[in-house]
Scaffold this motif. Sequence first.
Motif, PDB file in Angstrom:
ATOM      1  N   LYS A  27      -3.623   8.418 -10.909  1.00 47.78           N
ATOM      2  CA  LYS A  27      -4.813   7.571 -10.796  1.00 47.78           C
ATOM      3  C   LYS A  27      -4.400   6.214 -10.241  1.00 47.78           C
ATOM      4  CE  LYS A  27      -8.647   5.593 -13.214  1.00 47.78           C
ATOM      5  NZ  LYS A  27      -9.919   6.072 -13.448  1.00 47.78           N
ATOM      6  N   ASP A  28      -5.013   5.835  -9.137  1.00 48.55           N
ATOM      7  CA  ASP A  28      -4.802   4.535  -8.498  1.00 48.55           C
ATOM      8  C   ASP A  28      -3.328   4.240  -8.225  1.00 48.55           C
ATOM      9  OD1 ASP A  28      -7.563   4.066  -8.533  1.00 48.55           O
ATOM     10  OD2 ASP A  28      -7.471   3.195 -10.528  1.00 48.55           O
ATOM     11  N   ALA A  29      -2.597   5.233  -7.752  1.00 47.45           N
ATOM     12  CA  ALA A  29      -1.189   5.037  -7.401  1.00 47.45           C
ATOM     13  C   ALA A  29      -1.104   4.311  -6.056  1.00 47.45           C
ATOM     14  CB  ALA A  29      -0.482   6.381  -7.309  1.00 47.45           C
ATOM     15  N   THR A  30      -0.060   3.535  -5.878  1.00 45.87           N
ATOM     16  CA  THR A  30       0.109   2.813  -4.620  1.00 45.87           C
ATOM     17  C   THR A  30       0.945   3.603  -3.619  1.00 45.87           C
ATOM     18  OG1 THR A  30       2.017   1.653  -5.524  1.00 45.87           O
ATOM     19  CG2 THR A  30      -0.123   0.552  -5.708  1.00 45.87           C
ATOM     20  N   SER A  31       1.549   4.702  -4.070  1.00 39.14           N
ATOM     21  CA  SER A  31       2.381   5.523  -3.201  1.00 39.14           C
ATOM     22  C   SER A  31       2.249   6.982  -3.617  1.00 39.14           C
ATOM     23  CB  SER A  31       3.844   5.085  -3.318  1.00 39.14           C
ATOM     24  OG  SER A  31       4.691   6.002  -2.685  1.00 39.14           O
ATOM     25  N   ASN A  32       2.380   7.875  -2.659  1.00 36.21           N
ATOM     26  CA  ASN A  32       2.292   9.302  -2.945  1.00 36.21           C
ATOM     27  C   ASN A  32       3.426   9.771  -3.854  1.00 36.21           C
ATOM     28  OD1 ASN A  32       0.667  11.629  -2.406  1.00 36.21           O
ATOM     29  ND2 ASN A  32       2.369  12.451  -1.228  1.00 36.21           N
ATOM     30  N   ILE A  33       4.547   9.085  -3.848  1.00 34.78           N
ATOM     31  CA  ILE A  33       5.689   9.450  -4.689  1.00 34.78           C
ATOM     32  C   ILE A  33       5.362   9.269  -6.175  1.00 34.78           C
ATOM     33  CG2 ILE A  33       6.888   7.222  -4.741  1.00 34.78           C
ATOM     34  CD1 ILE A  33       8.629  10.559  -4.092  1.00 34.78           C
ATOM     35  N   THR A  54      -8.315   2.401   1.080  1.00 29.98           N
ATOM     36  CA  THR A  54      -7.626   1.201   1.541  1.00 29.98           C
ATOM     37  C   THR A  54      -8.598   0.035   1.531  1.00 29.98           C
ATOM     38  OG1 THR A  54      -8.166   1.601   3.861  1.00 29.98           O
ATOM     39  CG2 THR A  54      -6.068   2.450   3.069  1.00 29.98           C
ATOM     40  N   LYS A  55      -8.036  -1.166   1.416  1.00 27.64           N
ATOM     41  CA  LYS A  55      -8.837  -2.379   1.570  1.00 27.64           C
ATOM     42  C   LYS A  55      -7.921  -3.463   2.123  1.00 27.64           C
ATOM     43  CE  LYS A  55      -8.366  -3.866  -3.223  1.00 27.64           C
ATOM     44  NZ  LYS A  55      -9.059  -4.214  -4.437  1.00 27.64           N
ATOM     45  N   GLY A  56      -8.517  -4.359   2.866  1.00 27.11           N
ATOM     46  CA  GLY A  56      -7.750  -5.410   3.507  1.00 27.11           C
ATOM     47  C   GLY A  56      -7.229  -4.952   4.847  1.00 27.11           C
ATOM     48  N   PHE A  57      -6.460  -5.802   5.515  1.00 25.80           N
ATOM     49  CA  PHE A  57      -5.839  -5.436   6.778  1.00 25.80           C
ATOM     50  C   PHE A  57      -4.587  -6.271   6.981  1.00 25.80           C
ATOM     51  CE2 PHE A  57      -8.976  -8.691   7.591  1.00 25.80           C
ATOM     52  CZ  PHE A  57      -8.358  -9.574   8.460  1.00 25.80           C
ATOM     53  N   GLY A  58      -3.763  -5.810   7.903  1.00 20.53           N
ATOM     54  CA  GLY A  58      -2.506  -6.510   8.169  1.00 20.53           C
ATOM     55  C   GLY A  58      -1.581  -6.473   6.959  1.00 20.53           C
ATOM     56  N   ASP A  59      -0.955  -7.615   6.688  1.00 24.77           N
ATOM     57  CA  ASP A  59      -0.023  -7.717   5.555  1.00 24.77           C
ATOM     58  C   ASP A  59      -0.736  -7.665   4.205  1.00 24.77           C
ATOM     59  OD1 ASP A  59       2.107  -7.892   7.284  1.00 24.77           O
ATOM     60  OD2 ASP A  59       2.144 -10.087   7.287  1.00 24.77           O
ATOM     61  N   GLN A  62      -4.034  -3.002   1.104  1.00 24.12           N
ATOM     62  CA  GLN A  62      -3.678  -2.326  -0.142  1.00 24.12           C
ATOM     63  C   GLN A  62      -4.212  -0.899  -0.090  1.00 24.12           C
ATOM     64  OE1 GLN A  62      -5.616  -4.786  -3.016  1.00 24.12           O
ATOM     65  NE2 GLN A  62      -3.982  -6.290  -3.063  1.00 24.12           N
ATOM     66  N   GLN A  63      -3.462   0.037  -0.647  1.00 23.39           N
ATOM     67  CA  GLN A  63      -3.909   1.422  -0.686  1.00 23.39           C
ATOM     68  C   GLN A  63      -3.886   1.941  -2.114  1.00 23.39           C
ATOM     69  OE1 GLN A  63      -1.264   3.724   1.721  1.00 23.39           O
ATOM     70  NE2 GLN A  63       0.393   3.697   0.254  1.00 23.39           N
ATOM     71  N   SER A  64      -4.699   2.959  -2.344  1.00 26.68           N
ATOM     72  CA  SER A  64      -4.792   3.562  -3.661  1.00 26.68           C
ATOM     73  C   SER A  64      -4.957   5.071  -3.484  1.00 26.68           C
ATOM     74  CB  SER A  64      -5.987   2.980  -4.418  1.00 26.68           C
ATOM     75  OG  SER A  64      -6.162   3.650  -5.646  1.00 26.68           O
ATOM     76  N   ILE A  65      -4.173   5.850  -4.228  1.00 28.54           N
ATOM     77  CA  ILE A  65      -4.237   7.308  -4.167  1.00 28.54           C
ATOM     78  C   ILE A  65      -4.566   7.833  -5.556  1.00 28.54           C
ATOM     79  CG2 ILE A  65      -2.968   9.426  -3.674  1.00 28.54           C
ATOM     80  CD1 ILE A  65      -1.104   7.703  -1.905  1.00 28.54           C
ATOM     81  N   THR A  66      -5.567   8.707  -5.622  1.00 27.98           N
ATOM     82  CA  THR A  66      -5.932   9.369  -6.870  1.00 27.98           C
ATOM     83  C   THR A  66      -5.955  10.870  -6.608  1.00 27.98           C
ATOM     84  OG1 THR A  66      -7.232   7.495  -7.650  1.00 27.98           O
ATOM     85  CG2 THR A  66      -7.711   9.625  -8.647  1.00 27.98           C
ATOM     86  N   LYS A  67      -5.296  11.640  -7.465  1.00 25.10           N
ATOM     87  CA  LYS A  67      -5.266  13.093  -7.351  1.00 25.10           C
ATOM     88  C   LYS A  67      -5.706  13.672  -8.681  1.00 25.10           C
ATOM     89  CE  LYS A  67      -1.514  13.231  -4.030  1.00 25.10           C
ATOM     90  NZ  LYS A  67      -0.293  13.932  -3.614  1.00 25.10           N
ATOM     91  N   ARG A  68      -6.508  14.754  -8.609  1.00 25.20           N
ATOM     92  CA  ARG A  68      -7.004  15.364  -9.843  1.00 25.20           C
ATOM     93  C   ARG A  68      -7.610  16.733  -9.556  1.00 25.20           C
ATOM     94  NH1 ARG A  68     -12.605  14.884 -10.433  1.00 25.20           N
ATOM     95  NH2 ARG A  68     -13.603  13.547  -8.872  1.00 25.20           N
ATOM     96  N   CYS A  69      -7.967  17.430 -10.616  1.00 23.68           N
ATOM     97  CA  CYS A  69      -8.727  18.670 -10.504  1.00 23.68           C
ATOM     98  C   CYS A  69     -10.197  18.300 -10.329  1.00 23.68           C
ATOM     99  CB  CYS A  69      -8.583  19.504 -11.776  1.00 23.68           C
ATOM    100  SG  CYS A  69      -6.904  20.004 -12.158  1.00 23.68           S
ATOM    101  N   ALA A  70     -10.955  19.148  -9.655  1.00 18.92           N
ATOM    102  CA  ALA A  70     -12.376  18.855  -9.441  1.00 18.92           C
ATOM    103  C   ALA A  70     -13.187  20.145  -9.421  1.00 18.92           C
ATOM    104  CB  ALA A  70     -12.569  18.101  -8.133  1.00 18.92           C
ATOM    105  N   ALA A  71     -14.404  20.059  -9.921  1.00 19.77           N
ATOM    106  CA  ALA A  71     -15.306  21.204  -9.932  1.00 19.77           C
ATOM    107  C   ALA A  71     -15.954  21.422  -8.567  1.00 19.77           C
ATOM    108  CB  ALA A  71     -16.383  21.013 -10.991  1.00 19.77           C
ATOM    109  N   PHE A  72     -16.094  20.347  -7.784  1.00 22.57           N
ATOM    110  CA  PHE A  72     -16.648  20.460  -6.437  1.00 22.57           C
ATOM    111  C   PHE A  72     -15.840  19.576  -5.498  1.00 22.57           C
ATOM    112  CE2 PHE A  72     -18.746  16.870  -8.310  1.00 22.57           C
ATOM    113  CZ  PHE A  72     -18.906  15.962  -7.269  1.00 22.57           C
ATOM    114  N   CYS A  73     -16.053  19.760  -4.208  1.00 20.77           N
ATOM    115  CA  CYS A  73     -15.258  19.054  -3.210  1.00 20.77           C
ATOM    116  C   CYS A  73     -16.140  18.090  -2.423  1.00 20.77           C
ATOM    117  CB  CYS A  73     -14.609  20.057  -2.263  1.00 20.77           C
ATOM    118  SG  CYS A  73     -13.664  19.266  -0.950  1.00 20.77           S
TER     119      CYS A  73
END
Length: 126
Positions: A27-33, A54-59, A62-73
């Motif tokens: 939840k809200d990870a900054t990197s896929n690792i 993602t939000k912002g630009f340039g330097d 910021q990015q955020s990755i969330t992975k989970r199970c879901a009932a629909f896509c």
Amino acid sequence: MKASLLVVLVIALCTESAFSLTCFSCKDATSNIQCLSTTTCADHEKYCLTTYSTKGFGDDRQQSITKRCAAFCPTIDLNIGIAGVATNCCQTSLCNISGASSVKTSYTMIAVGVLASLACILRLGL
């Protein structure tokens, strides 16, 4: 011997939890690792869902990755210049190891927004 094998086979075929979907989760990870934990999905959850924002630009981007199970896509691919969201779904165990299609900051959209704002300011100033 044959009867006990038949009982084991029937139990194995009737047990749905043995065939449950497994997805990577975070939840809200900054990197896929940071998204290498796994979770077993509930019976009604048939998708592994990855949301990349993602939000912002340039330097200041910021990015955020969330992975989970879901009932629909949910299919989302939204980019409004300085913010964006994209989703990716799959239906096999541990299929969401990579991130969703990344959201790129659109400098064209930023330029159009700045020009439109400038035009409004100049028009109101006249």
